[in-house]
Design a protein around this motif. Structure first.
Motif: not given
Length: 1364
Positions: A395-396, A415-418, A440-442
């Protein structure tokens, strides 16, 4: 003893029973030796061998077998602790199993040895990380508990079982293990005496397990239990001795304090109480202090750092995030952490990464962002085999990647964040806190992918479902609820951008409003953040829906957010940005000066505060560019426009990668640069505009909501470039893009009207192009035109009731299409009337920009002529009355020039139509007077006038010093000021033009003659003391004047010795034309005849030529017989009746017309040599001869600088220039060339700004070329040349020249003029017109006196006199 037992064992070799006993005794002796004397592995191995032999030889059912097995188990257990191999533990397991089988059911020995086996397996797990070993350990402990005595000893087993199950939970993440671990530890807590060392171990582990259970389930009882356990342990440790006396106690206390701090931090997450968080920081700081040299200090440091990070999130205090980063960096810097604390290490890394990215968001340090990326990646990698920590690390990592994407725009980052956030969501199903953050991040990562048109595994429907689940998972009062509501708002906004459903916008606002309410008990900074989000959301809804309530609500929320956050807060600038953006929107909607000025002030302040590399700096600069550009569009000021371009360029360069916001900056830059191109016509500007829009389009996915707008901007820029360069490819691309815009635009979009209007303009240009190319393409032209008309009709219908800046453009585009259809002879009966009605609607709308209203009147008059002259006359007259308001909104001289150049000949055409309808000569003159407004409203001009160079800002920070905000406010106040002035006695006609009586009084010294030429007719308006009457000039045609003006410009600009004879002949023919078509009839009407001798009484006349006629030497016109105006009257010039009146007032205000001694009064300037120009060999002699004539002191400046001249004329009443002069395309930059002209030119503006009105300025003599004319024929009415500038500066009498004077004659004329006004020891400036008249007569006689002489008007005709 060992030897003795060995000897006995050998003697009993043939007796199994005895040998087993003796072998066991031998082994016991060896084992005793190993433990007590020499702990050698060889001795232990020998003992194990002896025990194994004893077990093998003893009878299976023998009474000693159990004892022998127990001894063997003890030895194997000892050897396992040394070797810790899987083979050893297996041997121990076999032996222990045999013991369990032989021991009686109620024999507690089985429990002891099963516990030992469990310990062995647990040790094997810790060594090898084999989950199977941990499973075996738990099985052993479970069995041991079944054999344990209820009376005692179970506490050890319970403690061991709790440790093993907690270890397996940490490895596998199974909640069942955690629950059973807590159960075992709770039982151990009850069983173990508090004075036993085991008690502290059990309590410590129980506290950790309860805290983990809370983090997993959110169960408040678990959290409260963890807090109570740690407090209980602290109390126990405090009773156990002084920390200074017991080193072990110090470490245990520190660890317990750290654990308690972690529990309190979790409690803060639930109750939001800062007191709880402060208590956590206090106990964690105490723990760190106690562990100054302990190896576990890094873990405590990391826990304290995380608490500071949480407090920063709550309060936004920069000191907290600085402390979090400092402590976190100290913690992770310790070498060997991964080996010393393998379970804690990934958590330490990921928390430190989160602190770094938080500080990056605050301060904008790219180093922080890059470090956070590195540490979050290391944390993710180190936690892959730790399921309880891995979801948080993923998540972080996702959060850091999103931050990186927002800075760089790199697709790989988002893309990596997703991917990371999706993995965190799937793994954190049992951990509500991490799951909430991961969702939330997704959502945020997926929405960015959707907006970029990238593939994503989560569609909008799934995102909406996810945020709905998030909202349901956090009840009212939960500290995270505002964040979750904010996320839902973001998703609903994205859904709206994809679907265009206003319902989604409403849901977005509802979520943001609830988030604001939910944060009411939070810190001021947190409330400010949510208020700012609400302000941004309301501003977005206003952009789409157009409800003014939303805009006002946005401004209210932004102002409240600004009040809730202190100015010292590092993110204060972001709140300034939001308020500035909202005020810009309202200013563009309402044309409010206060809103525009406040918005620009706020945005400029934010730009000054934000660090150079801050991720939001680009957006701030872009917003500032938008505000400046919009105000420039409305006001017409070049300072705003140039500053806007600089801001837009800096905004674009602020993004290092291809980030979506960079596309916004690029298209904004394109819009503003195109705006300057439409004004200045610089080819580089339109190329930059096209390139900027094209690049922005490349960076924007076609599904993105901005794509259509950028496409339309590109189409408009291509159209502008085609209109300038006529490259067919540009027009074809403009057509393609405009059609695609309409295909993509929703029928219900608020922007559709604008897109339709743009498409109609493009197709209209196609129709014009086809219509002018060939007969064969006429059908195609009609087809394109009909399509254009259809589009713009729809646009006009859609924009009904909309009075923003696009509405007048739509209406004017509609009228242009109809005009084209009229010209193609395909006119429908209603086309002409519809077009006129449209123009009237624009003209009559007080909310529309004045320039568009004036343009509508001009177009309507052209369309109505000659069928309906009366209506055209009324509309032009109405437009003329708007001119004071138009020019007051553009108070820089260069801006006045630009505005006036857009409406050439307006006053002349209005006067001509007035004479064709009502034939009121005085009204025609009044209209002409109203058309000359560049020098009106003098006190406002004096407060605001500046040069063009002053507003070419070097950077953003100088913008506030430009006083543009102050100028705009004053301009908007003009209407009120004018109304107040008109209420004062004697000022009833202020800016309304002179009345009949005012005009006739000015003719007391001689008639005033307005010469007006227009495509609607030409006339001379003669003002005498008796009347104002018109003389139709039937022979004077507008097209002829245009042709003659061009020829005169060729003569003026291309005169030399080679062409002199031809030029003189051409100029002489032009003078005859002026006589025949213009002057002769005027002189006859006034009964002026040739005077004869110079000594006779000569009448005077003031010529006021309008428009192109200002270029011509009216005073030099002559008949074919050679009789000239010079032979009839003394000619003077004036730019307007009012300018003459003001000059006379100034002249008489000083009480005398004469200049005499008593100090320096006359300044004589000469430039014999000029850098980069031809020499003037007679210039110095000219000034010296004048100095000799004058009977009083003079200041002679030979080869002076601009500064020297400006300082000198402030002290003088007369100034004489003998030097080069040059015209410029920008009339205000026409100049007299002094020695420093290349880097500091002495321009028209500099002279006009000298402001000598309150000095005793009397006479200016400009013996310089082109001093009395201008190169910009569109601004001829405004007297924007050096002669007019001298009048503006305060000189009531000015001698100038219309073209380059001949150097050999200039000194002669100058000497004759000064001799003519010298009387006898003073200068009578009131005789200047006569003196010049006679000097020119003398020069004409000199150069043309003999019958054989050829006409030489180039020598004598350029001299003119302007003034009293």
């Amino acid at each position: 003893m060992v030897c003795l037992f060995e000897h006995v064992r050998q003697l009993s070799a043939n007796c199994n029973t005895n040998r087993a006993l003796y072998s066991n005794n031998h082994g016991y002796a060896l084992f005793w030796k190993f433990r007590r004397i020499a702990p050698l592995l060889a001795t232990l191995n020998a003992a194990v061998t002896a025990f194994e032999e004893a077990v093998d030889r003893v009878s299976v059912k023998g009474p000693d077998r159990l004892l022998f097995l127990l001894d063997l188990a003890d030895a194997l257990g000892e050897r396992f602790e040394i070797a810790a191999s899987e083979e050893e533990v297996q041997k121990l397991e076999v032996t222990t199993e045999k013991i369990a089988q032989l021991a009686a059911a109620d024999d507690t020995t089985k429990a002891v040895y099963l516990n030992r086996l469990g310990d062995a397996f647990r040790l094997l797990f810790e060594t090898t990380k084999m989950i199977g070993a941990l499973d075996s350990s738990i099985q052993a402990y479970d069995r041991a508990l079944g054999f344990a005595s209820e009376g005692g000893g179970s506490e050890i087993l319970l403690s061991s079982l709790g440790k093993a199950r907690f270890s397996r939970y940490e490895q596998l993440g199974q909640p069942e293990d955690l629950d059973k671990a807590i159960g075992a530890l709770r039982a151990a807590e009850l069983a173990v005496p508090s004075n036993e060392p085991l008690f502290k171990e059990v309590m410590n582990l129980l506290g950790c397990a309860l805290r983990v259970q809370f983090e997993l389930t959110g169960n408040q009882d678990s959290l409260h239990g963890a807090v109570e356990v740690n407090k209980k342990l602290l109390d126990h440790l405090d009773c156990g001795g002084s920390p200074q006396q017991d080193g072990n106690n110090v470490q245990e206390r520190a660890i317990t304090l750290s654990n308690l701090g972690a529990c309190l931090t979790n409690q803060f997450d639930e109750d939001g109480s800062l007191a709880t968080l402060n208590a956590a920081i206090t106990v964690q700081q105490e723990a760190v202090n106690l562990l100054a040299t302990d190896q576990s200090r890094p873990v405590s440091l990391a826990g304290l750092a995380e608490s500071y990070r949480r407090r920063y999130d709550a309060l936004g205090e920069a000191g907290d995030i600085e402390a979090a980063v400092r402590l976190g960096r100290e913690a992770v810097a310790v070498v060997g952490l991964d080996e010393a604390f393998p379970d804690e290490y990934p958590l330490m890394l990921t928390n430190f990464a989160l602190a770094l990215v938080r500080r990056y968001e605050l301060l904008g340090s790219v180093d922080d962002l890059e470090d956070s990326m590195r540490y979050s990646k290391s944390a993710e990698k180190a936690s892959r085999d730790k399921p309880t920590v891995y979801p948080l690390c993923c998540n972080n990592r996702s959060y850091c990647m999103i931050a990186s994407f927002y800075r760089s725009g790199t697709v790989a980052d988002i893309n990596e964040a997703a991917a990371m956030s999706k993995k965190a969501v799937s793994l954190a199903t049992g951990n509500p806190r991490v799951l909430l953050m991961a969702r939330n991040n997704s959502c945020r990562a997926s929405m960015e992918q959707l907006q970029l048109g990238l593939p994503t595994e989560i569609d909008l429907t799934e995102l909406a479902t996810m945020v709905h689940q998030m909202v349901l998972s956090v009840p009212s009062g939960h500290p995270e609820r505002p964040l979750v509501l904010n996320c839902r708002a973001l998703v609903r906004n994205t859904v709206f951008e994809q679907t265009g459903s206003a319902d989604d916008l409403d849901l977005m606002i509802e979520s943001l409003e609830e988030a604001v309410r939910a944060s009411s008990l939070c810190s001021g900074a947190t409330q400010a953040f949510h208020l700012r989000d609400l302000a941004e959301g309301l501003a977005t809804r206003f952009e789409w829906i157009g409800e003014l309530n939303d805009l006002n609500g946005s401004i209210d929320a932004a102002e409240r957010s600004k009040e809730h956050i202190p100015e010292t807060h590092p993110q204060y600038a972001l709140h300034l940005m939001t308020l500035g953006r909202a005020l810009t929107q309202r200013a563009s909607h309402t044309s409010s000066a206060d809103d525009f000025n406040s918005a620009i002030h706020l945005l400029e302040q934010a730009g000054r505060v934000l660090p150079e590399k801050h991720p939001k700096r680009g957006a701030c600069l872009n917003n500032l560019a938008t505000a400046l550009g919009l105000r420039s569009l409305l006001v017409g000021t070049t300072d705003d426009l140039n500053a806007a371009i600089q801001c837009a360029m800096k905004a674009t360069s602020a993004f290092s990668g291809d980030f979506p916001d960079k596309a916004v900056c690029l298209t904004n830059l394109g819009q503003i640069v195109a705006q300057r191109f439409s004004r200045a016509g610089w080819n580089a500007d339109i190329d930059i505009a096209v390139e900027s829009h094209a690049k922005a389009l490349q960076l924007t996915a076609d599904r993105h909501w901005r794509y259509i707008n950028i496409l339309e901007n590109l189409s408009s820029a291509l159209l502008m470039r085609f209109q300038s360069h006529r490259r067919r490819q540009d027009l074809d691309e403009a057509v393609k893009h405009s059609r695609k815009t309409l295909e993509l635009c929703s029928p219900t979009s608020q922007e559709r009207a604008r897109y339709l209007a743009n498409a109609s303009r493009v197709l209209l240009e196609v129709a014009k192009s086809q219509d002018s190319s060939s007969v064969e393409t006429s059908s195609g032209a009609k087809s394109s035109l009909e399509e254009a008309v259809g589009y713009v009709e729809e646009a006009a219908q859609l924009s009904v009731g909309d009075e923003n800046q696009s509405r007048p453009e739509i209406l004017l585009a509609y009228a242009s299409c109809l005009e084209m259809r009229i010209k193609q002879s395909t006119v429908l009966p209603s086309d002409r009337q519809t077009a006129v009605d449209i123009y009237r609607q624009v003209l009559d709308s007080a909310r529309f920009p004045i320039g568009r209203r004036v343009a509508a009147a001009i177009s309507a008059a052209e369309l109505l002529y000659p069928e309906d002259v009366e209506t055209g006359s009324r509309m032009l007259a109405q437009a003329v009355h708007l001119l004071p308001r138009l020019i007051s909104r553009s108070l820089l001289r260069s801006d006045q020039q630009f505005v006036l150049s857009q409406i050439p000949e307006l006053a002349a055409n209005a006067a001509a139509l007035e004479m064709r309808t009502k034939k009121r000569a005085d009204e025609a003159v009044r209209l002409l007077e109203l058309g000359h407004l560049a020098r009106r409203f003098k006190d406002v001009q004096e407060r605001l006038g500046r040069s063009e160079e002053d507003v070419l800002l070097p950077d953003i920070r100088s913008f506030l010093q430009s006083q543009a905000a102050r100028r705009y406010s004053l301009a908007q106040e003009m209407d009120c000021i004018v109304a107040e002035i008109r209420q004062q006695p004697g000022f009833e006609q202020f800016l309304l033009g002179p009345l009949h009586g005012d005009l006739t009084r000015l003719a007391a010294e001689g008639p005033l003659v307005y010469l007006n030429v227009s495509r609607y007719g030409s006339a001379a308006f003669v003002i005498t003391t008796e009347k104002v009457h018109a003389l139709p000039l039937e022979r004077l045609k507008y097209d002829t004047v245009v042709d003659k003006a061009q020829k005169l410009s060729d003569i003026r600009d291309n005169d030399n010795h080679v062409k002199r004879r031809l030029n003189n002949a051409a100029l002489n023919r032009m003078l005859r034309w002026l006589w025949d078509d213009v002057v002769d009839e005027v002189l006859r009407a006034l009964h002026f005849t040739p005077v004869g001798k110079p000594g006779n009484q000569w009448p005077r006349i003031w010529w006021i030529p309008v428009g192109l006629l200002s270029l011509f030497p009216i005073h030099a016109a002559r008949s074919k017989e050679g009789v000239a105006v010079l032979d009839h009257v003394i000619s003077s010039y004036a730019t307007t009746v009012r300018s003459l009146h003001l000059a006379r007032e100034r002249f008489s205000a000083h009480g005398t017309e004469r200049l005499s001694g008593g100090g320096t009064k006359v300044c004589l300037v000469s430039m014999k040599t000029t850098p980069e120009r031809t020499d003037l060999p007679h210039a110095e002699a000219e000034t010296q001869s004048i100095a000799k004539l004058l009977p009083f002191a003079t200041t002679i400046l030979a080869q002076p600088t601009k500064k020297q001249v400006l300082e000198s004329i402030q002290r003088c009443s007369a100034v004489h220039f003998a030097c080069h002069g040059e015209m410029h395309a920008d009339p205000s930059r026409s100049r007299i060339l002094l020695c420093d002209w290349e880097h500091d030119p002495f321009s028209v503006h500099d002279m006009a700004a000298a402001n000598l009105i309150h000095q005793e300025a009397k006479l200016a003599y400009l013996s310089a070329c082109h001093a009395g004319t201008t190169k910009n024929v569109l601004l001829l009415d405004e007297a924007m040349h050096m002669t007019g500038a001298c009048q503006l500066a305060g000189f009531p009498a000015v001698i100038g020249t219309l073209w380059k004077v001949l150097d050999e004659y200039a000194p002669v004329v100058a000497r004759d003029v000064y001799q003519g006004i010298l009387d006898p020891d003073q200068l009578d400036v009131g005789r200047t017109a006569q003196a010049l008249h006679f000097a020119v007569l003398k020069l004409r006689k000199q150069v043309e006196g003999s019958q054989a002489a050829k006409p030489n008007p180039i020598a004598w005709a350029p001299y003119i006199y302007v003034g009293v």
